[in-house]
Design an enzyme around this catalytic site. Structure first.
Site, short mmCIF file in Angstrom:
data_model
loop_
_atom_site.label_atom_id
_atom_site.label_comp_id
_atom_site.label_asym_id
_atom_site.label_seq_id
_atom_site.Cartn_x
_atom_site.Cartn_y
_atom_site.Cartn_z
N SER A 217 0.82 -1.20 0.00
CA SER A 217 0.00 0.00 0.00
C SER A 217 0.87 1.27 0.00
O SER A 217 1.64 1.47 -0.93
CB SER A 217 -0.96 -0.03 1.19
N ASP A 315 -9.06 -2.78 -6.73
CA ASP A 315 -8.46 -2.54 -5.41
C ASP A 315 -9.53 -2.03 -4.44
O ASP A 315 -10.10 -0.95 -4.63
CB ASP A 315 -7.34 -1.52 -5.56
N HIS A 382 -6.97 -5.78 -1.16
CA HIS A 382 -5.94 -4.74 -1.05
C HIS A 382 -4.79 -5.32 -0.23
O HIS A 382 -4.98 -5.71 0.93
CB HIS A 382 -6.51 -3.50 -0.35
#
Length: 461
Positions: A217, A315, A382
């Site tokens: 991330s 995502d 994610h």
């Protein structure tokens, strides 16, 4: 005005002042923190078997618990390498064994960004802004696991989880007064990166036989920002590559036509002074506003180190906070859709497919002529490499072309693929049946913490 991005990683901080409605909305993503990092709080152990470039058998035994302790860089303060509150940064290191003792995997933690003085000040009383609130031990899972059944290619390597406490993807170098009586905010992500790497080099990284820089991330973005610098720390003959997981954030319009991600990145770039790590040619072309240079689509144009980008085309974090953020006034059906893609209607799927197209087009255009690789699946998730619950190397792991992500990464890193550049893009949702068993991660974000605690966490992207 910049919008504060929140996201998923870790337990709630102590109660603090009530945030604005906008901040509270972004904070919902923090919920995933507790869900996703629970495995990290249990423990991990070091195996004595070795890793090599050949495929390993997958024994079914489960390793005993062995917590990986937090190491603080107390001497980093002399270099100004400190968290937002001035406390020392930290990392977790599990030593390698056997043939893997000369190999290193460095993972940069995610945790979103803070783009205003207020949001950065709020983070000072969380694990994302102060080492005072960081877990003292954590368990390594996914690509950090020491279990050869779960992590056949990297389980015996030296594995490092670098804590994130600066709010700008390890890239800022500035400071700012937080306000009357509130002290100083230290934006020292770049110095933290350098201090941690310097210490690890003294601990054996400098003599590594092979190395891999990864991140999830906001840590995936940091991986792209520092990839070539990481490569430059080793002799040319040492294999060094970079893996960005869920770090390809797209400059897309939301439901209202606004670019919420650009708004956030603009706040980060101007508040924290991140220009030292941005591509010089991009900065020259964007003299008036360097925000464009903070986007992965620009970053990968200048990366010379072999890089693999792992991302979902749907995502779940970006669906929730880039495509349909609260600021775009989504209706109830959109709120359900962004929590669980299986609740999306046909018109909403069309919007998500348009987002997918933007992501893939950006990748293709930016990577033209480069050695960038990618694995873009159609699962609603994610971060897919560090959490066992995300389907990493399990029976439920998503596949593209009958290969799991675990296999793709190993084949790419060790050169087992026919080509050094691997570019795999899954078909449009819902065509991939291996995604059907994956949990709707965005739905977890809303359930892991009470709303009152959600508003008190400023977390990841």
């Amino acid at each position: 005005m910049a919008t504060e991005l929140r996201s998923p990683l870790l337990p709630p901080p102590p109660p603090q002042r009530r945030l604005s409605p906008r901040a509270a909305a972004w904070a919902a993503l923090a919920v995933s923190a507790t869900v996703l990092l629970l495995p990290f709080l249990i423990g991990s152990t070091t195996r004595t078997t070795s890793s090599s470039s050949t495929r390993h058998p997958r024994p079914r035994s489960s390793p005993p618990s062995n917590p990986v302790e937090l190491t603080l860089l107390t001497g980093a303060r002399d270099k100004g390498a400190v968290c937002l509150d001035g406390s020392p940064p930290g990392y977790h290191l599990q030593a390698g064994s056997g043939a893997g003792s000369g190999s290193w995997l460095i993972h940069l933690m995610g945790g979103g960004w803070c783009d205003t003085v207020r949001s950065c000040s709020d983070r000072r009383t969380t694990y994302l802004g102060s080492s005072l609130f960081m877990q003292k031990v954590m368990d390594f899972t996914g690509i950090l696991s020491n279990d050869p059944a779960q992590n056949p290619d990297f389980y015996s390597w030296n594995r490092v989880f670098v804590r994130y406490c600066d709010g700008a993807s390890f890239s800022g170098d500035s400071q700012r007064e937080a306000g009357p009586g509130n002290g100083t905010l230290f934006f020292r992500g770049l110095r933290i990166w350098e201090a941690v790497l310097d210490e690890l080099m003294h601990k054996g990284l400098a003599h590594s036989k092979q190395a891999l820089l990864t991140g999830c991330s906001a840590g995936g973005l940091a991986t792209l920002l520092h990839c070539d610098d990481f490569r430059a720390r080793f002799p040319p003959e040492v294999p060094v590559k970079c893996l960005s997981d869920a770090g390809f954030f797209v400059d897309a319009k939301d439901l209202s036509g606004q670019r919420s991600m650009r708004s956030v990145y603009s706040g980060v770039v101007h508040l924290q002074n991140v220009t030292k790590v941005l591509p010089k040619d991009c900065l020259l072309a964007n003299k008036d506003d360097p925000t464009q240079c903070f986007f992965p689509a620009e970053l990968i144009k200048s990366i010379s180190t072999p890089t693999l980008i792992v991302n979902s085309a749907y995502d779940s974090w970006q669906v929730r906070f880039v495509v349909a953020p609260d600021s775009s006034s989504p209706d109830e059906s959109w709120r359900g859709c962004r929590d669980d893609v299986r609740r999306c209607n046909s018109s909403q799927i069309q919007v998500l497919n348009a987002f997918r197209k933007t992501m893939v087009d950006d990748l293709v255009e930016a990577a033209d002529g480069t050695n960038s690789s990618w694995f873009i699946d159609s699962c609603f998730t994610h971060c897919q490499t560090i959490f066992d619950t995300s389907g990493w190397n399990s029976a439920a792991a998503p596949r593209i072309g009958n290969k799991t992500l675990t296999e793709v990464i190993g084949d790419w890193y060790f050169g087992r693929s026919p080509s050094p550049v691997v570019r795999q893009v899954g078909c449009e949702y819902p065509c991939n049946p291996t995604c059907n068993s994956q949990p709707p991660v965005a739905g977890f974000y809303n359930k892991a913490l009470p709303p009152r605690q959600q508003a008190n966490i400023l977390v990841l992207g």
